[in-house]
Each structure stands twice: as C-alpha cells, then as structure tokens.
Design a protein around this motif. Structure first.
Motif, PDB file in Angstrom:
ATOM      1  N   UNK A 194       0.805  -1.458  -0.025  1.00  0.00           N
ATOM      2  CA  UNK A 194      -0.016  -0.027   0.096  1.00  0.00           C
ATOM      3  C   UNK A 194       0.688   1.216  -0.068  1.00  0.00           C
ATOM      4  N   UNK A 195       1.794   1.433   0.960  1.00  0.00           N
ATOM      5  CA  UNK A 195       2.741   2.454   0.854  1.00  0.00           C
ATOM      6  C   UNK A 195       3.488   2.701  -0.450  1.00  0.00           C
ATOM      7  N   UNK A 196       3.659   2.021  -1.363  1.00  0.00           N
ATOM      8  CA  UNK A 196       4.352   1.928  -2.601  1.00  0.00           C
ATOM      9  C   UNK A 196       3.401   2.613  -3.523  1.00  0.00           C
ATOM     10  N   UNK A 197       2.089   2.467  -3.412  1.00  0.00           N
ATOM     11  CA  UNK A 197       1.207   3.236  -3.946  1.00  0.00           C
ATOM     12  C   UNK A 197       0.667   4.490  -3.621  1.00  0.00           C
ATOM     13  N   UNK A 198       1.189   5.144  -2.288  1.00  0.00           N
ATOM     14  CA  UNK A 198       0.728   6.311  -1.960  1.00  0.00           C
ATOM     15  C   UNK A 198      -0.392   6.205  -1.073  1.00  0.00           C
ATOM     16  N   UNK A 199      -0.903   4.933  -0.525  1.00  0.00           N
ATOM     17  CA  UNK A 199      -1.910   4.789  -0.090  1.00  0.00           C
ATOM     18  C   UNK A 199      -2.041   4.299   1.405  1.00  0.00           C
ATOM     19  N   UNK A 200      -2.526   5.243   2.420  1.00  0.00           N
ATOM     20  CA  UNK A 200      -2.099   5.245   3.721  1.00  0.00           C
ATOM     21  C   UNK A 200      -3.278   4.852   4.701  1.00  0.00           C
ATOM     22  N   UNK A 201      -4.359   4.736   4.032  1.00  0.00           N
ATOM     23  CA  UNK A 201      -5.588   4.594   4.594  1.00  0.00           C
ATOM     24  C   UNK A 201      -6.689   3.770   3.763  1.00  0.00           C
ATOM     25  N   UNK A 202      -7.166   2.715   4.401  1.00  0.00           N
ATOM     26  CA  UNK A 202      -8.169   1.749   4.023  1.00  0.00           C
ATOM     27  C   UNK A 202      -9.376   2.462   3.110  1.00  0.00           C
ATOM     28  N   UNK A 236       3.387  -2.150 -12.534  1.00  0.00           N
ATOM     29  CA  UNK A 236       3.901  -1.266 -13.885  1.00  0.00           C
ATOM     30  C   UNK A 236       5.196  -1.227 -13.879  1.00  0.00           C
ATOM     31  N   UNK A 237       5.891  -1.560 -15.131  1.00  0.00           N
ATOM     32  CA  UNK A 237       7.185  -1.719 -15.164  1.00  0.00           C
ATOM     33  C   UNK A 237       8.048  -0.181 -14.966  1.00  0.00           C
ATOM     34  N   UNK A 238       7.326   0.735 -15.301  1.00  0.00           N
ATOM     35  CA  UNK A 238       7.392   2.092 -15.315  1.00  0.00           C
ATOM     36  C   UNK A 238       7.550   2.689 -13.775  1.00  0.00           C
ATOM     37  N   UNK A 239       6.907   1.983 -12.914  1.00  0.00           N
ATOM     38  CA  UNK A 239       7.141   2.170 -11.441  1.00  0.00           C
ATOM     39  C   UNK A 239       7.713   1.041 -10.720  1.00  0.00           C
ATOM     40  N   UNK A 240       9.055   1.179 -10.392  1.00  0.00           N
ATOM     41  CA  UNK A 240       9.671  -0.024  -9.585  1.00  0.00           C
ATOM     42  C   UNK A 240       9.212  -0.156  -8.230  1.00  0.00           C
ATOM     43  N   UNK A 241       9.064  -1.679  -7.669  1.00  0.00           N
ATOM     44  CA  UNK A 241       8.658  -1.906  -6.572  1.00  0.00           C
ATOM     45  C   UNK A 241       8.720  -3.080  -6.057  1.00  0.00           C
ATOM     46  N   UNK A 242       8.484  -3.710  -4.966  1.00  0.00           N
ATOM     47  CA  UNK A 242       8.703  -4.756  -4.630  1.00  0.00           C
ATOM     48  C   UNK A 242       8.178  -6.154  -5.329  1.00  0.00           C
ATOM     49  N   UNK A 243       7.127  -6.039  -6.040  1.00  0.00           N
ATOM     50  CA  UNK A 243       6.779  -6.908  -7.096  1.00  0.00           C
ATOM     51  C   UNK A 243       7.649  -7.478  -7.995  1.00  0.00           C
ATOM     52  N   UNK A 244       8.749  -6.596  -8.316  1.00  0.00           N
ATOM     53  CA  UNK A 244       9.668  -7.085  -9.229  1.00  0.00           C
ATOM     54  C   UNK A 244      10.384  -8.272  -8.940  1.00  0.00           C
TER      55      UNK A 244
END
Length: 189
Positions: A12-20, A138-146
């Motif tokens: 969630x924090x990788x997407x800038x989401x901090x509230x459910x 999204x390949x353009x936005x690196x993150x832990x799923x890589x």
C-alpha cells in the motif's frame, strides 16, 4: 487446468495509499475481483497470498467476499511468523480476521524474521505451489513485486497475468458508468 493462483503486487505505501478508506482501494479491489471471478469461472479453486499490506491484503478480502457466491479457497502463506508485528494496529486486527477466515494458514518459516532471504524463499514457495500468478505491477514504477516477477519468469511454463495502470483506469471508467454514486463529490484521485 490452472487451479491455484498467486496474487501479488505493490504494498500500500508503494502506491501512496495510507488509509483503507482511500477510494483507490475500492478500484483496485474491483479490478482484482473481476480477474478472480474469471479465474474461478474457468475452474480455479485456490488463491494464494502472503498477505502483505496492499494488493495481497486486499486480494484476501476480495476472496473472502467471493466465498458467498463461489467455491474458492484462500491460502495465506506469510514469509515468517509474526510478520504483522510491525504493522499498524488496525492492519494487524484486519490481518487476524483474514488469518482466521482463511482456509489454510501457514508461515513459510517457523520463527520470526531472520533475513531478506526469507522473502525470496516465500516467492519460490508460492511459485512452486501455484499454477500461475496475477500481479498488479507497472514496469515504469519499480517496487517490491519486481522480485517475485524476476523469479517467476524463470519458472518453466508459469503464466503471469498483469493488472496494469490501464486496467485500473478501465475499472474506474466502468464504475463511473455503473456506480456513479461512488464519484459524487469529486475526482477519485
């Protein structure tokens, strides 16, 4: 036949989401729900997640809701025991509910955190015990799923399906038409 699906993606924090309560969670869950329904209607039976906060957590919640209409089982396989101890209290409580409602729960490692290698082993375990994966990435936005994707690419015959930013935008647009009440009061962004 593909009966076991791993679902993963951004935390969630990788997407800038901090509230459910963030409306983006609703759109992400709907995109996941649509893909899971297609998987289940095609004979799918199990959804596997490690239940990290974000896509995996929301997937678990969607699977539990789908149990009302589909014969689906949820396996929660965190990398180690006590993975939730550093999470905010509200997320810990929601995790407890998911854990209790899951059809199968077992940490990949007994005991607590020992090192980053546990996450690689968890990814390998999930790949080896599933037929395919659904990944919000999204390949353009690196993150832990890589890290999961890098490992999954080498698994022979392993199919990887993606939820892309375009898929999420399509979901938002579809909901604008079918559920306009969600958009009263402004933009979903």
């Amino acid at each position: 036949m593909d009966r076991r699906l791993v679902v993963t993606g951004y935390k969630s924090h990788e997407m800038g989401i901090f509230q459910e309560e963030d409306r983006r969670v609703l759109f992400i869950k709907e995109a996941i729900r649509k893909r899971l329904v297609a998987f289940l209607e095609d004979g799918g039976e199990w959804v596997l997640v490690s239940c990290q906060p974000g896509v995996e957590f929301w997937t678990a919640q969607v699977v539990l809701a789908l149990k009302e209409d589909y014969d689906v089982s949820l396996a929660v396989l965190p990398p180690f025991e006590g993975v939730e101890e550093r999470w905010p209290e509200d997320i810990q409580m929601a995790f407890q509910e998911i854990k209790e409602d899951a059809d199968f729960y077992k940490p990949v490692y007994k005991g607590g955190y020992q090192g980053a290698f546990q996450f690689k082993v968890k990814d390998r375990f999930l790949i080896e015990h599933s037929d395919r994966a659904l990944v919000l990435y999204d390949e353009e936005t690196p993150g832990t799923p890589k890290f999961f994707l890098e490992m999954a690419r080498f698994a022979e015959g392993y199919e990887i399906e993606r939820i892309t930013p375009e898929d999420l935008q399509d979901t938002v647009e579809e909901l604008e038409w079918t559920s306009p009440e969600l958009f009263e009061g402004g933009n979903p962004d």
